[in-house]
Design a protein around this motif. Structure first.
Motif, PDB file in Angstrom:
ATOM      1  N   ASN A   1       7.516  11.542   6.032  1.00 31.76           N
ATOM      2  CA  ASN A   1       6.822  10.508   6.943  1.00 31.76           C
ATOM      3  C   ASN A   1       6.039   9.225   6.425  1.00 31.76           C
ATOM      4  OD1 ASN A   1       7.331  13.205   8.344  1.00 31.76           O
ATOM      5  ND2 ASN A   1       6.472  12.225  10.115  1.00 31.76           N
ATOM      6  N   ASP A   2       5.326   9.633   5.286  1.00 34.00           N
ATOM      7  CA  ASP A   2       4.920   8.256   4.471  1.00 34.00           C
ATOM      8  C   ASP A   2       5.856   7.100   3.864  1.00 34.00           C
ATOM      9  OD1 ASP A   2       5.192  10.430   2.520  1.00 34.00           O
ATOM     10  OD2 ASP A   2       3.956   9.758   1.084  1.00 34.00           O
ATOM     11  N   HIS A   3       7.163   7.448   4.249  1.00 35.75           N
ATOM     12  CA  HIS A   3       7.916   6.713   3.581  1.00 35.75           C
ATOM     13  C   HIS A   3       8.859   6.069   4.720  1.00 35.75           C
ATOM     14  CE1 HIS A   3       7.209   7.682  -0.802  1.00 35.75           C
ATOM     15  NE2 HIS A   3       6.815   8.419  -0.118  1.00 35.75           N
ATOM     16  N   VAL A   4       9.488   6.970   5.714  1.00 37.21           N
ATOM     17  CA  VAL A   4      10.035   6.553   6.934  1.00 37.21           C
ATOM     18  C   VAL A   4       9.141   5.439   7.754  1.00 37.21           C
ATOM     19  CG1 VAL A   4      11.225   7.225   9.127  1.00 37.21           C
ATOM     20  CG2 VAL A   4      11.423   8.714   6.901  1.00 37.21           C
TER      21      VAL A   4
ATOM     22  N   GLY B   1      10.961   5.938  -5.511  1.00 36.80           N
ATOM     23  CA  GLY B   1      10.722   6.768  -4.636  1.00 36.80           C
ATOM     24  C   GLY B   1       9.894   7.872  -4.971  1.00 36.80           C
ATOM     25  N   ASP B   2       9.738   9.038  -4.566  1.00 37.50           N
ATOM     26  CA  ASP B   2       8.800   9.997  -4.859  1.00 37.50           C
ATOM     27  C   ASP B   2       9.644  10.893  -5.780  1.00 37.50           C
ATOM     28  OD1 ASP B   2       6.881   9.041  -3.331  1.00 37.50           O
ATOM     29  OD2 ASP B   2       6.909  10.902  -1.874  1.00 37.50           O
ATOM     30  N   THR B   3       9.215  11.032  -6.978  1.00 40.26           N
ATOM     31  CA  THR B   3      10.016  12.016  -7.926  1.00 40.26           C
ATOM     32  C   THR B   3       9.312  12.364  -8.991  1.00 40.26           C
ATOM     33  OG1 THR B   3      12.038  11.999  -9.305  1.00 40.26           O
ATOM     34  CG2 THR B   3      10.910   9.823  -9.436  1.00 40.26           C
TER      35      THR B   3
ATOM     36  N   GLY C   1       0.721  -1.239  -0.022  1.00 39.80           N
ATOM     37  CA  GLY C   1      -0.214  -0.133   0.114  1.00 39.80           C
ATOM     38  C   GLY C   1       0.840   1.251  -0.023  1.00 39.80           C
ATOM     39  N   HIS C   2       0.291   2.238  -1.004  1.00 34.64           N
ATOM     40  CA  HIS C   2       1.221   3.405  -0.890  1.00 34.64           C
ATOM     41  C   HIS C   2       2.305   3.172  -1.742  1.00 34.64           C
ATOM     42  CE1 HIS C   2       1.301   7.748  -0.508  1.00 34.64           C
ATOM     43  NE2 HIS C   2       2.448   7.704   0.243  1.00 34.64           N
ATOM     44  N   ALA C   3       3.596   3.543  -1.137  1.00 36.24           N
ATOM     45  CA  ALA C   3       5.004   3.211  -1.589  1.00 36.24           C
ATOM     46  C   ALA C   3       5.643   2.312  -0.881  1.00 36.24           C
ATOM     47  CB  ALA C   3       5.993   4.476  -1.606  1.00 36.24           C
TER      48      ALA C   3
ATOM     49  N   ILE D   1       2.453   2.731  -8.104  1.00 36.58           N
ATOM     50  CA  ILE D   1       2.532   3.040  -6.714  1.00 36.58           C
ATOM     51  C   ILE D   1       2.180   4.472  -6.413  1.00 36.58           C
ATOM     52  CG2 ILE D   1       3.978   0.943  -6.117  1.00 36.58           C
ATOM     53  CD1 ILE D   1       6.404   3.240  -5.433  1.00 36.58           C
ATOM     54  N   HIS D   2       2.026   4.782  -5.040  1.00 32.33           N
ATOM     55  CA  HIS D   2       1.808   6.085  -4.791  1.00 32.33           C
ATOM     56  C   HIS D   2       0.715   6.859  -5.381  1.00 32.33           C
ATOM     57  CE1 HIS D   2       3.319   9.954  -2.815  1.00 32.33           C
ATOM     58  NE2 HIS D   2       4.065   9.248  -2.232  1.00 32.33           N
ATOM     59  N   TYR D   3      -0.503   6.048  -5.440  1.00 28.63           N
ATOM     60  CA  TYR D   3      -1.790   6.674  -5.818  1.00 28.63           C
ATOM     61  C   TYR D   3      -3.014   6.021  -4.798  1.00 28.63           C
ATOM     62  CZ  TYR D   3      -2.384   1.963  -7.882  1.00 28.63           C
ATOM     63  OH  TYR D   3      -2.592   0.784  -8.266  1.00 28.63           O
TER      64      TYR D   3
ATOM     65  N   SER E   1      13.603   5.483   1.022  1.00 28.59           N
ATOM     66  CA  SER E   1      13.920   6.276  -0.072  1.00 28.59           C
ATOM     67  C   SER E   1      14.039   7.381   0.031  1.00 28.59           C
ATOM     68  CB  SER E   1      12.666   6.309  -1.446  1.00 28.59           C
ATOM     69  OG  SER E   1      11.530   6.699  -0.858  1.00 28.59           O
ATOM     70  N   HIS E   2      13.395   8.307   1.234  1.00 24.94           N
ATOM     71  CA  HIS E   2      13.639   9.670   1.403  1.00 24.94           C
ATOM     72  C   HIS E   2      12.818   9.901   2.800  1.00 24.94           C
ATOM     73  CE1 HIS E   2       9.567   9.787  -0.603  1.00 24.94           C
ATOM     74  NE2 HIS E   2       9.416  10.917  -0.115  1.00 24.94           N
ATOM     75  N   GLY E   3      13.042  11.126   3.411  1.00 26.22           N
ATOM     76  CA  GLY E   3      12.737  11.477   4.762  1.00 26.22           C
ATOM     77  C   GLY E   3      11.341  11.691   5.037  1.00 26.22           C
TER      78      GLY E   3
HETATM   79 MN    MN Z   1       5.246  10.184  -0.559  1.00 19.50          MN
END
Ligand code: MN
Ligand code: NI
Length: 228
Positions: free
Chosen positions: A52-55, A141-143, A8-10, A190-192, A48-50
């Motif tokens: 909160n929806d990834h850490v 990641g998010d990009t 779910g998410h990323a 992902i991320h949708y 991938s990055h800092g």
């Molecule tokens: Mn994100």
């Protein structure tokens, strides 16, 4: 062959032999998540990055499971202060671990971690290249879209996880261009649809990938997986 499970998410998990690698483990507070942090005891956690929806739950899971967190230097050092075992990398750098090889790629995004009323700048956002069992996974990641995805795609990518949600990342149109640059064997969007701001139709995206590229697009519901 490794197996990828979409969480779910990323968030996703790669199982390869005895090893389990969690990526961007945002489970608590994730409306799309179908598992809880305590359901996961990974060997390693990649971030991938800092944001909160990834850490997400990385520190709690890492401490309980004695998993190593692999992330950019700034995230790694910050989470080490919270009691996690970490291994720092940075963009362009890779490292072979017993469970796979990880390399960080560029990503165009932010990487600020929010904690109460504090904001922590945790370095540059990244994409992740994970080679496990001779199969190469790219988690973007998010990009936003960038032309150097063509360089990343010069290595044969077996599975690419690409954001399509728009607003914070590529939308479906730019994600389609990303697929053309990366030329992965299989792409998973992902991320949708986690939040209203990032509503998309993944089936429509899959149809465009099928019509306009030679990649296979597989839409996974949270909890579903595939061998790659
Ligand atoms: Mn994100
Ligand atoms: Ni983000």
């Amino acid at each position: 062959m490794p197996t990828l499970t979409f969480l779910g998410h990323a968030a996703c998990e790669v199982a390869n032999g005895d090893a389990t690698i969690l990526i961007d483990p945002f489970l608590t507070g994730n409306p799309a998540a179908v598992t809880k942090p305590e359901d996961h005891s990974p060997t390693a956690i990649l971030i991938s990055h800092g944001h909160n929806d990834h850490v997400g739950d990385a520190v709690d899971i890492a401490r309980r499971a004695n998993a190593t967190i692999v992330a950019n230097f700034e995230i790694a050092m910050y989470l080490q202060q919270k009691g996690a075992t970490v291994h720092p990398l940075h963009i362009g750098g890779g490292r072979a671990f017993p469970w796979g090889h990880v390399k960080l790629t560029p990503a165009w995004h932010g990487s600020t971690y929010e904690e109460g009323d504090q904001m922590h700048a945790l370095g540059m956002p990244c994409g992740l290249l994970l080679r496990a069992g001779d199969r190469l996974l790219y988690h973007a990641g998010d990009t936003g879209l960038f032309g150097d995805m063509a360089l990343i795609g010069r290595e044969k990518i077996h599975l690419a996880l690409i954001p399509i949600g728009d607003n914070f990342t590529m939308g479906p149109g730019d994600a389609l261009e990303a697929v053309k640059l990366l030329k992965p064997e299989t792409v998973v969007p992902i991320h949708y649809n986690t939040f209203d701001l990032i509503r998309q139709d993944p089936a429509a995206f899959a149809r465009r990938v099928a019509a306009e590229t030679s990649s296979r697009c597989v839409v996974l519901q949270p909890g579903e997986g595939l061998e790659y």
